[in-house]
Design a protein around this motif. Structure first.
Motif, PDB file in Angstrom:
ATOM      1  N   PHE A 274       0.824  -1.196   0.000  1.00  0.00           N
ATOM      2  CA  PHE A 274       0.000   0.000   0.000  1.00  0.00           C
ATOM      3  C   PHE A 274       0.857   1.245   0.000  1.00  0.00           C
ATOM      4  O   PHE A 274       0.579   2.218  -0.703  1.00  0.00           O
ATOM      5  CB  PHE A 274      -0.938   0.013   1.200  1.00  0.00           C
ATOM      6  N   VAL A 275       1.904   1.187   0.807  1.00  0.00           N
ATOM      7  CA  VAL A 275       2.829   2.315   0.816  1.00  0.00           C
ATOM      8  C   VAL A 275       3.398   2.516  -0.590  1.00  0.00           C
ATOM      9  O   VAL A 275       3.483   3.640  -1.088  1.00  0.00           O
ATOM     10  CB  VAL A 275       3.935   2.067   1.855  1.00  0.00           C
ATOM     11  N   VAL A 278       0.860   4.133  -2.877  1.00  0.00           N
ATOM     12  CA  VAL A 278       0.661   5.538  -2.576  1.00  0.00           C
ATOM     13  C   VAL A 278       1.865   6.357  -3.031  1.00  0.00           C
ATOM     14  O   VAL A 278       1.720   7.453  -3.579  1.00  0.00           O
ATOM     15  CB  VAL A 278       0.401   5.710  -1.070  1.00  0.00           C
ATOM     16  N   MET A 282      -1.630   6.840  -6.732  1.00  0.00           N
ATOM     17  CA  MET A 282      -2.826   6.014  -6.789  1.00  0.00           C
ATOM     18  C   MET A 282      -3.354   5.973  -8.227  1.00  0.00           C
ATOM     19  O   MET A 282      -3.567   7.003  -8.840  1.00  0.00           O
ATOM     20  CB  MET A 282      -3.865   6.641  -5.863  1.00  0.00           C
ATOM     21  N   TYR A 320       8.810   3.771   5.112  1.00  0.00           N
ATOM     22  CA  TYR A 320       7.772   4.639   5.668  1.00  0.00           C
ATOM     23  C   TYR A 320       8.182   6.097   5.612  1.00  0.00           C
ATOM     24  O   TYR A 320       7.371   6.979   5.341  1.00  0.00           O
ATOM     25  CB  TYR A 320       7.456   4.214   7.102  1.00  0.00           C
ATOM     26  N   ALA A 323       7.731   7.302   2.182  1.00  0.00           N
ATOM     27  CA  ALA A 323       6.307   7.491   1.906  1.00  0.00           C
ATOM     28  C   ALA A 323       5.802   8.795   2.499  1.00  0.00           C
ATOM     29  O   ALA A 323       5.080   9.558   1.852  1.00  0.00           O
ATOM     30  CB  ALA A 323       5.521   6.312   2.472  1.00  0.00           C
ATOM     31  N   ILE A 324       6.198   9.056   3.744  1.00  0.00           N
ATOM     32  CA  ILE A 324       5.725  10.273   4.397  1.00  0.00           C
ATOM     33  C   ILE A 324       6.242  11.498   3.649  1.00  0.00           C
ATOM     34  O   ILE A 324       5.494  12.443   3.358  1.00  0.00           O
ATOM     35  CB  ILE A 324       6.169  10.274   5.872  1.00  0.00           C
ATOM     36  N   LEU A 327       4.392  11.857   0.271  1.00  0.00           N
ATOM     37  CA  LEU A 327       3.002  12.289   0.408  1.00  0.00           C
ATOM     38  C   LEU A 327       2.915  13.747   0.798  1.00  0.00           C
ATOM     39  O   LEU A 327       1.960  14.435   0.458  1.00  0.00           O
ATOM     40  CB  LEU A 327       2.285  11.442   1.450  1.00  0.00           C
ATOM     41  N   PRO A 331       1.844  15.220  -3.229  1.00  0.00           N
ATOM     42  CA  PRO A 331       0.672  14.495  -2.722  1.00  0.00           C
ATOM     43  C   PRO A 331       0.129  13.471  -3.698  1.00  0.00           C
ATOM     44  O   PRO A 331      -0.490  12.500  -3.289  1.00  0.00           O
ATOM     45  CB  PRO A 331      -0.359  15.597  -2.511  1.00  0.00           C
ATOM     46  N   ARG A 332       0.348  13.643  -5.012  1.00  0.00           N
ATOM     47  CA  ARG A 332      -0.195  12.677  -5.955  1.00  0.00           C
ATOM     48  C   ARG A 332       0.727  11.479  -6.115  1.00  0.00           C
ATOM     49  O   ARG A 332       0.455  10.600  -6.919  1.00  0.00           O
ATOM     50  CB  ARG A 332      -0.385  13.343  -7.296  1.00  0.00           C
ATOM     51  N   MET A 341      -8.564  10.176  -6.618  1.00  0.00           N
ATOM     52  CA  MET A 341      -8.535  10.066  -5.163  1.00  0.00           C
ATOM     53  C   MET A 341      -7.957  11.313  -4.511  1.00  0.00           C
ATOM     54  O   MET A 341      -7.106  11.220  -3.639  1.00  0.00           O
ATOM     55  CB  MET A 341      -7.654   8.885  -4.755  1.00  0.00           C
TER      56      MET A 341
END
Lengths: 343, 401
Positions: A274-275, A278, A282, A320, A323-324, A327, A331-332, A341
């Motif tokens: 999932f990470v 993202v 998405m 992680y 990912a942070i 994001l 953001p996309r 989304m």
């Protein structure tokens, strides 16, 4: 330098698994707009397809071997797999040896079937519900699937070896003209990477060059219009769900020699996948693949001892943290499309 | 009463009565009867009911009101637990400082996590909170071992400084967690005929805190602040267009629910003085989601019911084994009883998670409002008049597009 090359190679096979799972997740999200928390369970089911097939192939009956005797002089009883009876001992043992690659043939129809049943039976009813509900119901489904597997196969990892030919290691350094015995890499992991590349290429080619794929892409862009043109887009999306399940399944099949399958392997991969989705963006298929490999390799690089000495614990959290960061700054995601989304 | 409407006051009184009388309610069967295994009235389980009740109430303030689905709430519980155990090691085995610090530390941590995660919404928010929780878990397991004890976790030791305890003499109740000398593990047993009831100090300390937490959550639900949070859930965009910045409200809700989680974590330590990193694993975060949804997210009483339901069945159902099952069906003819045992066996004992997963799916599919909605539907069947859409029904408000 050697260490870096070795870690990049190490990252490739993990990255391949991430990329394959993330590809399936993105396919499902892009076509059906559903966030599938049960996708890791599909990966796990694929791995257990391999376990099932290898158990089926080694089903055996006891025969008395006249040529051998045990230490008391009695004729020895040996387990004779039925495959040997059918094909003779030579071919029989080869088939058993190659059970993992053979499982792909077994897993593809099984996984497509599971995927279609899942979509028609459950997920269809959740298109109009909020994303939170989709997450929750597929989360519940994942628990159920992994508990069923646990009930039948037990909680312990089940070793499922690769064919004998591929069990050795490949001296990568010597092959590219560096010192031998420095960069040594198991054959099977190279095969996994090559396999992942083929599968990813096949999925892209399927979407790109076939009429079916064209319709699906059109449906991803504007479902309603495609429907108005008289095309049964729901049916095609259901098939895409099956294909996504099969991709996750074969990824699981081929991963069994690398990591002995256990019932919670899917959940372990799911969180990271999932990470990956993202980070990739998405709904973007190339993004998912790219992010899968990038994160896999980054994870490997971060577990080099030089890096760990510098920043302790970085190998545990690097994915992680990336990912942070992504994001918050993009953001996309890396290759996310506009309007998918968002908020 | 207490600034509550009449219906809320009734609900609060109901919860107070249930928590105070829990030792009776949970022990309905005589000790030696065959049904005694269904008795849930032992201290360990009762403490879990109220502690996870607090956790779920807090989670519900975030998810039930704003619709933000956090998959990382166990991190706050874990951080609260670590903070509490350090207070016990450093200051005193009295639970008060431990609980206060656990709330504060979890609040600060959730402020940081929330500040970053709340920049995004929807699935992205879920993934971000999940990432933070997994990060905390991995760090607690590896690098932060000097602080967290790594795999072995933390327990109070005799060599701990415990500054306040040494200052005021003695270690309280023999170095056990206590409330001004009252040992948390002390229980008073009361036997009436065949029945035996247990009144445990720790349970009542936790129960009082849960009632306070529940009261606070009623006040939040009915306050203008709570209305703002509901507005975020139903249509954040429109709220922004009217010139309201929603982020301070969601952040406040996030921090409050983080503090609830910290309180639960602190209480877990107060009851059983040990912590391990597995408390922060993402399945633990998933569990609180299950509790809130199963009971009824967005309703007041739902999360408490959900927490009680899950913890009860987790402890009771998972204890049933094959021989007990055979005992139940012994009256049936042989073939039938074997069949019944074979059918039910996968769902009990170790298979408890399968039952939980199925139940959870059924609730999400058919009863999005959880047990509370189920109860209301049944009540409506008997009442035969249109349901009132007031009070706890807000869970059904689906966000507008």
């Amino acid at each position: 330098m050697d260490a870096i090359i070795l870690q990049i190679l190490n990252g490739l096979d993990k990255g391949s698994a991430y990329a394959l799972i993330a590809l399936g997740l993105t396919l499902i999200f892009g076509t059906l707009g559903v966030v599938n928390f049960a996708h890791g369970a599909l990966f796990m089911l694929g791995a257990f397809c391999a376990v099932t097939l290898s158990r089926l192939l080694t089903l055996s009956h006891t025969v008395i071997d006249e040529t051998k005797t045990d230490f008391l002089g009695n004729p020895l009883k040996v387990d004779m797999p039925y495959v040997n009876d059918i094909f003779g001992p030579e071919i029989g043992s080869t088939i058993i040896d190659w059970s993992v690659p053979l499982s792909i043939l077994f897993a593809i129809p099984v996984m497509i079937l599971i995927g279609v049943i899942m979509e028609r039976g459950l997920i269809k009813h959740f298109y109009k519900r909020p994303h939170a509900d989709q997450i929750l119901v597929t989360f519940g489904l994942a628990i159920v699937l992994q508990e069923i597997v646990k009930y039948y196969f037990g909680a312990n990892p089940i070793p499922t070896p690769a064919p004998d030919v591929f069990r050795g290691s490949f001296d990568f350094g010597a092959a590219v003209g560096m010192d031998p015995n420095v960069i040594i890499y198991p054959y099977w992991r190279l095969i996994y990477f090559a396999f992942a590349t083929v599968i990813i290429g096949a999925v892209f080619a399927f979407l790109r060059f076939t009429t079916f794929g064209m319709v699906v892409r059109a449906g991803m862009a504007d479902r309603e219009t495609v429907g108005l043109l008289g095309i049964n887009i729901d049916k095609r999306f259901t098939i895409m769900f099956g294909i996504a399940a099969a991709v996750a399944g074969v990824a699981g099949v081929m991963y069994t020699p690398i990591n002995s399958p256990n019932y919670h392997m899917g959940m372990d991969f799911l969180v990271l996948s999932f990470v990956v989705v993202v980070v990739g963006g998405m709904g973007s298929l190339p993004g998912a693949v790219l992010a899968g490999f990038v994160l896999g390799i980054l994870e490997s690089l971060a577990s080099m001892s030089a890096v760990i000495d510098l920043i302790p614990g970085i190998n545990q959290v690097i994915i992680y943290m990336v990912a942070i960061l992504i994001l918050l700054t993009r953001p996309r995601g890396l290759m996310g499309r506009k309007g998918v989304m968002e908020e | 009463m207490l600034g509550l409407r009449k219906s809320d006051a009734t609900l609060l009184l109901f919860v107070v009565a249930i928590t105070i009388l829990a030792p009776f309610i949970l022990n309905p069967f005589p000790t030696n009867s065959a049904m005694a295994q269904f008795n849930g009235g032992y201290p360990d389980l009762m403490q879990r009911f109220v502690i996870f009740g607090i956790f779920a109430i807090g989670f519900n303030i975030l998810f039930g009101l704003t619709g933000y689905l956090s998959f990382g709430h166990a991190a706050f519980l874990g951080v609260g637990s670590y903070a509490a155990i350090w207070m016990m090691k450093l200051l005193t085995m009295n639970v008060i400082p431990a609980i206060i610090i656990s709330v504060i530390v979890a609040g600060l941590f959730s402020l940081v996590v929330g500040y970053i995660s709340l920049r995004r919404s929807g699935i992205y928010f879920s993934i971000l909170t999940l990432a933070f929780a997994q990060m905390s878990y991995s760090l607690a397991y590896s690098v932060l071992t000097p602080i967290t004890g790594g795999e072995t976790g933390l327990q109070p030791k005799n060599t701990d400084p415990r500054i306040l305890d040494t200052l005021f003499g003695g270690g309280g109740a023999g170095g056990r967690a206590n409330f001004f000398g009252l040992d948390m593990r002390d229980s008073y047993f009361w036997s009436v005929g065949d029945w035996s009831f247990v009144f445990n100090t720790g349970y009542y300390v936790a129960a009082i805190l849960m009632i306070a937490a529940f009261y606070l959550s009623i006040r939040i639900f009915r306050s203008p602040f709570g209305l703002m949070l509901r507005a975020v859930k139903s249509n954040q965009q429109r709220m922004n267009y009217t010139g309201l910045n929603s982020r301070p409200y969601t952040l406040a809700a996030f921090v409050i629910s983080g503090m609830y989680a910290g309180l639960a974590g602190g209480l877990l330590v107060a009851m059983d003085t040990q912590v391990g990193a597995e408390r922060m694993f993402w399945t633990a975060s998933g569990e609180v989601v299950l509790m809130a949804i199963l009971g009824g997210a967005g309703t007041l009483i739902g999360p408490v019911l959900g927490a009680g339901f899950i913890k009860y069945f987790e402890n009771i159902v998972s204890k049933i084994n094959e021989s007990i099952l055979q005992g139940w069906f012994a009256a049936l003819p042989d073939g039938l009883s074997d069949f019944m045992v074979a059918v039910i066996y996968p769902f009990i004992g170790k298979g408890w998670h399968l039952t939980l997963g199925l139940l959870f799916m059924l609730v999400v599919i058919f009863l999005p409002g959880g047990l509370v909605e189920g109860g209301q539907r049944i009540a409506a069947l008997f009442r035969r008049k249109p349901k009132d859409n007031d009070g706890g029904m807000s869970a059904q408000a689906t966000p507008a597009e």
